[in-house]
Enzyme design. Structure first.
Site, PDB file in Angstrom:
ATOM      1  CG  ASP A 103      -1.874  -1.125   1.284  1.00  0.00           C
ATOM      2  OD1 ASP A 103      -2.196  -1.651   0.216  1.00  0.00           O
ATOM      3  OD2 ASP A 103      -2.308  -1.481   2.397  1.00  0.00           O
TER       4      ASP A 103
HETATM    5  N1  URA Z   1      -1.347  -6.075   3.689  1.00  0.00           N
HETATM    6  C1  URA Z   1      -1.809  -4.804   3.712  1.00  0.00           C
HETATM    7  O1  URA Z   1      -2.825  -4.517   4.328  1.00  0.00           O
HETATM    8  N2  URA Z   1      -1.115  -3.875   3.024  1.00  0.00           N
HETATM    9  C2  URA Z   1       0.025  -4.135   2.351  1.00  0.00           C
HETATM   10  O2  URA Z   1       0.617  -3.231   1.761  1.00  0.00           O
HETATM   11  C3  URA Z   1       0.491  -5.458   2.339  1.00  0.00           C
HETATM   12  C4  URA Z   1      -0.217  -6.420   3.019  1.00  0.00           C
END
Ligand code: URA
Length: 244
Positions: A103
């Site tokens: 993310d």
């Molecule tokens: N899980 C999440 O919530 N975000 C990420 O970036 C990776 C795994």
């Protein structure tokens, strides 16, 4: 391929860096110094050296990035800076993809490669490549959370998250108060998966860092925003058992 493009693709620096090397007479092609940055070379047949060191041609590259917060895990222009901007022009003519996105606000280990088959294997749920994430949470992890993660979690919208390993990892904060931490290991890579699993348990992820993908750990020598190329053998360790 153009000489400057070849050199920056082989990790000898940004286009600007390699122009300096070429101008300084540090670059030889088949034993002769070449001063023209736009000289055409046959990368499969010709021997290129920088300061006497042979630079072999690599059709595939595998790059580990320590992703900082605020960057999109994308290789194309998006709404905000994208991770390939961190490479500052190096590898610019490789068509890189992201082997498992993070993310925008997440940090840590990100893999970029132009090897499509490898990328597909890393993200394929059938391969069960284990990804480990350190999280800071709003509330402490309970034994019931550990059990629920182990069993797997079904969301209201029907999404099912398979069995995951949850290990509490609280630490003392700078103010002496406890920081609620945890390490989560998942073998899938669904959208916002770790955050959503904690939401399902009435908790909230405040910080998320990817520590490892399979047997490949984030290099502790890499500061936020830094990157380094992996050898093909290192890149393959993502398919190793992380416990092994
Ligand atoms: N899980 C999440 O919530 N975000 C990420 O970036 C990776 C795994």
């Amino acid at each position: 391929m153009r000489l400057d493009k070849f050199l920056s693709n082989m990790g000898c620096g940004s286009r600007r860096d390699v122009h300096k090397l070429i101008a300084a007479g540090a670059v030889e092609v088949d034993g002769a110094v070449v001063n023209a940055r736009d000289a055409q070379i046959d990368e499969d047949r010709q021997r290129v050296c920088v300061n006497g060191d042979h630079i072999p041609y690599k059709p595939y590259v595998y790059i580990m990035v320590n992703k900082p917060a605020g960057y999109l895990s994308s290789t194309e222009d998006g709404a905000g800076p994208v991770v390939t901007e961190l490479l500052r022009g190096a590898y610019s003519s490789y068509k890189l993809g992201v082997a498992g996105r993070l993310d925008k606000d997440a940090v840590g280990l990100l893999l970029l490669t132009n090897d499509g088959e490898y990328l597909h294997r890393v993200i394929s749920p059938e391969k069960h490549v284990l990804k480990r994430y350190f999280t800071i949470l709003r509330a402490p992890v309970t034994g019931a959370d550990v059990d629920a993660f182990r069993t797997g979690i079904k969301m209201r919208d029907g999404t099912v998250y398979k069995s995951a390993e949850l290990t509490p990892a609280d630490r003392a904060g700078e103010d002496g108060k406890t920081v609620y931490g945890a390490v989560t290991a998942i073998s899938e890579g669904k959208f916002h998966q770790v955050k959503k699993m904690f939401i399902a348990r009435g908790n909230e992820v405040l910080y998320l860092k990817r520590l490892s993908i399979g047997g490949l750990r984030l290099d502790p020598a890499l500061g936020a925003g830094e990157f380094r190329e992996l050898t093909p053998a290192e890149a393959q360790t993502v398919f190793d058992d992380p416990e092994g």
